[in-house]
Structure formats: C-alpha cells, structure tokens
Write a protein that holds these residues in place. Structure first.
Motif, short mmCIF file in Angstrom:
data_model
loop_
_atom_site.label_atom_id
_atom_site.label_comp_id
_atom_site.label_asym_id
_atom_site.label_seq_id
_atom_site.Cartn_x
_atom_site.Cartn_y
_atom_site.Cartn_z
N LYS A 12 1.08 -8.37 -1.83
CA LYS A 12 1.91 -9.26 -2.64
C LYS A 12 1.50 -10.73 -2.48
CE LYS A 12 5.54 -9.72 0.91
NZ LYS A 12 6.95 -9.45 1.25
N LYS A 41 2.07 -2.30 -1.15
CA LYS A 41 2.60 -3.38 -2.01
C LYS A 41 3.01 -4.59 -1.18
CE LYS A 41 4.22 -0.28 -5.67
NZ LYS A 41 5.40 0.33 -6.34
N GLN A 42 3.55 -4.34 0.02
CA GLN A 42 3.92 -5.46 0.88
C GLN A 42 2.69 -6.23 1.36
OE1 GLN A 42 6.84 -4.60 3.99
NE2 GLN A 42 7.59 -2.84 2.83
#
Length: 270
Positions: free
Chosen positions: A270, A266-267
């Motif tokens: 993003k 997710k990092q």
C-alpha cells in the motif's frame, strides 16, 4: 482480536499439543506408559483442552460439534490413571487430530473456502508501488498467479508453499525499499546469532520477516498472527512432519490461507 481468530489459534494450539504428545509417547520404550511424569504430561494436555482451548471454541461453535473431541481427551485422561498401553494414547490422539481438522473445516472455514475457492481469485496488486524493477514485478505477478492456479487445481500443499515464498519475497522487497537498513537490523524481532549479531537477510526465516514487519508497523497484529499460522502449515511440506502431526491439508485450508496471504500482501504494497 476477533473471536474467529482466537478460535483458530486455540484449535491450532490444541492440534500441535496433541501431535507433540503423540510423538513423545510413541518414542518411549516399552508397550505401556508407566512413567508418572509422562502420564502427568498426558493429563496436562487433556486438561488444557478442557480448561483453555475448548471454552474459546465454544464462543463460536455449538457444544455438540466438540463432543467427539471431548470423548478422545476423556480417553486420554482415563488412560493416564494407570499404566495404559501406548497404543491407547496413539489411537485417541490420532482421532483428536482428525476430529479437530473436521471442526476447523466445518465451523471455522468460510463457506467460500469450503467450496474450494477463496473469496475471489483476484488479480495481483500493482507491485510497482513496492519495487521499481519490471523484471522483479513480473516475477512477483507470476507467483501470485501460480498461487491462484494451485488452488484452482486443488493442490493445497503446493499452494501454501507458493504463498510462503511469495510473502518472503514481498517482505524482502519491503525491507529493500527502506532508505536505511538500520531499523530492520536493530529490531528486537530480528534473528541473531550466538554472539548477538543480526544474521544476514538470506538466513532469515519467514517468521522473522513477519515479526520484524509487525514491529516496524508494516502489517497489523492480526496479519502477524495469521501469517505465523501460514508459516506453520507450510512446514507440512516435510512428509514426516505431516504424518507425525496427523494433519491432512485440504483445498479449504489453502483457500483460507490464500485470503490471509493476500491481506498481508496488500498491507505491504500500500
């Protein structure tokens, strides 16, 4: 860094030190450990448990949960006071690995993971934010779903191997998304050959990808630390490494590491 992460790192360090000591002692000549240097090493490993790793774990775990581990290391200290049999060390250190694995599962793994599932078998994120090619997006989505499938099927080693491959692919995609490769290849963490030249991306290991991603601010410090744990566990694909370290991967381990891999993913997207 959270107490939970510190405890996990302390436990992992203790397991690796015990495994290395067991391997070192087992490779020596003769039935007894006579060398003063080798016995000093055994004392150092045991005292590192009592003076360094154990206090960190006690911030989260009741002292009673560590009694059996303490007893094993006490046996190592006692054996190091004389020329004890190598088999004595082997038995104690093998038990250390088993007991520390139990401590991790019972006290450091979340309840959802102990049940054999991560917090949620979530669908993949939109990889379109990271890569524009629909074929690559589809390949990443399939690997994400295969990680879910391996955990559901209770295949922890397969799941962890898939997670490592997925993270390598996402980290490479993040590198390729940069307008210039200069910051990547000049990063301090970038792997270099003997001549000091950054090696081609195809020769990078997962750790190098993770270290550079953190250096460039793509992932957090905790994500980096936990990513290294995932990398270490993926290395147990080699049977002799698993046996020599006395590690038995569980579905709980895979579920916990899947939460880690998802967080890193997710990092990156993003």
């Amino acid at each position: 860094m959270s107490d939970g992460l510190l405890a996990q790192r302390a436990l992992d360090a203790a397991m690796k030190e015990a495994a290395r000591l067991r391997q070192s002692i087992g490779a020596g000549p003769g039935p007894q450990l006579r060398s003063a240097e080798d016995r000093d090493l055994a004392r150092t490993v045991a005292l590192t448990w009592f003076n360094t790793h154990r206090p960190v774990l006690l911030s989260l775990i009741d002292v009673g949960a560590l009694t059996s581990v303490d007893n094993c290391y006490t046996a190592v200290l006692s054996a190091a006071d004389r020329a004890s049999a190598r088999s004595t060390y082997d038995s104690a250190l093998k038990e250390v690995a088993r007991k520390l694995s139990e401590v991790r599962t019972k006290h450091l793994v979340p309840a959802s993971a102990r049940a054999g599932q991560p917090s949620a078998l979530a669908p993949p994120p939109s990889f379109a934010k990271l890569v524009s090619d629909p074929l690559v997006q589809g390949a990443l989505e399939r690997r994400w779903e295969e990680c879910n499938a391996c955990i559901t099927a209770k295949a922890p080693l397969a799941a962890i191997v898939m997670m490592g491959g997925l993270l390598e692919a996402l980290l490479l995609a993040r590198i390729n998304a940069e307008p210039t490769s200069a910051p990547i290849f000049t990063a301090k963490a970038a792997p270099r050959d003997r001549a000091g030249k950054t090696v081609p991306l195809k020769d990078w290991a997962l750790r190098s990808y993770i270290d550079v991603a953190h250096e460039l601010g793509w992932i957090s410090q905790s994500a980096k630390d936990l990513g290294v744990v995932l990398r270490d566990y993926r290395n147990y694909i080699h049977p002799y490494k698993e046996i020599s370290h006395g590690i038995a991967l569980t579905v709980a381990d895979a579920a916990l590491l899947w939460d880690v891999a998802r967080s890193i993913s997710k990092q990156l997207v993003k």
